[in-house]
Write a protein that holds these residues in place. Structure first.
Motif, PDB file in Angstrom:
ATOM      1  N   ASP A  54       0.826  -1.204   0.000  1.00 29.16           N
ATOM      2  CA  ASP A  54       0.000   0.000   0.000  1.00 29.16           C
ATOM      3  C   ASP A  54       0.864   1.259   0.000  1.00 29.16           C
ATOM      4  OD1 ASP A  54      -2.321  -1.457  -0.083  1.00 29.16           O
ATOM      5  OD2 ASP A  54      -2.739  -1.278   2.073  1.00 29.16           O
ATOM      6  N   ASP A  57       2.084   1.756  -3.493  1.00 25.81           N
ATOM      7  CA  ASP A  57       0.993   2.259  -4.330  1.00 25.81           C
ATOM      8  C   ASP A  57       0.726   3.737  -4.053  1.00 25.81           C
ATOM      9  OD1 ASP A  57       0.702  -0.244  -5.455  1.00 25.81           O
ATOM     10  OD2 ASP A  57      -1.002  -0.810  -4.179  1.00 25.81           O
ATOM     11  N   LEU A  58       0.748   4.108  -2.778  1.00 22.90           N
ATOM     12  CA  LEU A  58       0.512   5.503  -2.400  1.00 22.90           C
ATOM     13  C   LEU A  58       1.595   6.412  -2.969  1.00 22.90           C
ATOM     14  CD1 LEU A  58      -0.952   7.715  -0.783  1.00 22.90           C
ATOM     15  CD2 LEU A  58       0.451   7.062   1.180  1.00 22.90           C
ATOM     16  N   LYS A  60       3.508   5.853  -5.565  1.00 20.01           N
ATOM     17  CA  LYS A  60       3.345   5.929  -7.024  1.00 20.01           C
ATOM     18  C   LYS A  60       2.224   6.884  -7.392  1.00 20.01           C
ATOM     19  CE  LYS A  60       5.018   1.267  -7.939  1.00 20.01           C
ATOM     20  NZ  LYS A  60       4.609  -0.106  -8.262  1.00 20.01           N
ATOM     21  N   ALA A  61       1.119   6.804  -6.680  1.00 21.91           N
ATOM     22  CA  ALA A  61      -0.015   7.676  -6.947  1.00 21.91           C
ATOM     23  C   ALA A  61       0.348   9.139  -6.687  1.00 21.91           C
ATOM     24  CB  ALA A  61      -1.210   7.271  -6.082  1.00 21.91           C
ATOM     25  N   THR A  64       2.501  10.482  -9.572  1.00 22.32           N
ATOM     26  CA  THR A  64       1.771  10.768 -10.802  1.00 22.32           C
ATOM     27  C   THR A  64       0.718  11.849 -10.601  1.00 22.32           C
ATOM     28  OG1 THR A  64       0.147   9.031 -10.377  1.00 22.32           O
ATOM     29  CG2 THR A  64       2.096   8.427 -11.676  1.00 22.32           C
ATOM     30  N   ALA A  66      -2.022  11.464  -8.802  1.00 22.42           N
ATOM     31  CA  ALA A  66      -3.337  10.864  -8.620  1.00 22.42           C
ATOM     32  C   ALA A  66      -3.831  10.981  -7.180  1.00 22.42           C
ATOM     33  CB  ALA A  66      -3.307   9.396  -9.038  1.00 22.42           C
ATOM     34  N   ALA A  67      -2.944  11.017  -6.231  1.00 25.87           N
ATOM     35  CA  ALA A  67      -3.345  11.092  -4.822  1.00 25.87           C
ATOM     36  C   ALA A  67      -3.054  12.481  -4.299  1.00 25.87           C
ATOM     37  CB  ALA A  67      -2.591  10.063  -4.000  1.00 25.87           C
ATOM     38  N   LEU A  72      -5.992   6.503   0.767  1.00 27.60           N
ATOM     39  CA  LEU A  72      -6.102   5.372  -0.144  1.00 27.60           C
ATOM     40  C   LEU A  72      -7.573   5.048  -0.338  1.00 27.60           C
ATOM     41  CD1 LEU A  72      -3.283   3.020   1.155  1.00 27.60           C
ATOM     42  CD2 LEU A  72      -3.271   4.388  -0.908  1.00 27.60           C
TER      43      LEU A  72
END
Length: 89
Positions: A54, A57-58, A60-61, A64, A66-67, A72
């Protein structure tokens, strides 16, 4: 050489020496700053109860774009137009 030129040359050497000392000190302070920032990041990550997957993923987001909320999953939706109840009896 004239004494004025010699004096200016000595001053130039003093200034060059001082610049060198200050550059060395600056590099050391920048190294310390980076180390302290890294420690703060490690402490922040360790303080969060999140799995490594997680976390990856966080990050990476975030990279980009995205977050943006640091959350999450999907955001909860809170209704903004809730009717007010009259307390008159």
């Amino acid at each position: 050489m004239s004494t004025k030129i010699e004096r200016v040359n000595r001053d130039i050497e003093k200034i060059k020496s001082k610049i060198s000392e200050l550059q060395t000190k600056l590099k050391e302070l920048e190294r310390q700053k980076t180390e302290l920032e890294n420690l703060a990041i490690v402490d922040a990550v360790r303080g969060v109860d999140i799995s490594l997957n997680d976390l990856a993923d966080l990050l990476k987001a975030m990279k980009t774009g995205a977050a943006t909320s640091g959350q999450l999953g999907s955001k909860s939706v809170v209704p903004t137009d809730t009717p007010k109840e009259d307390s008159q009896e």
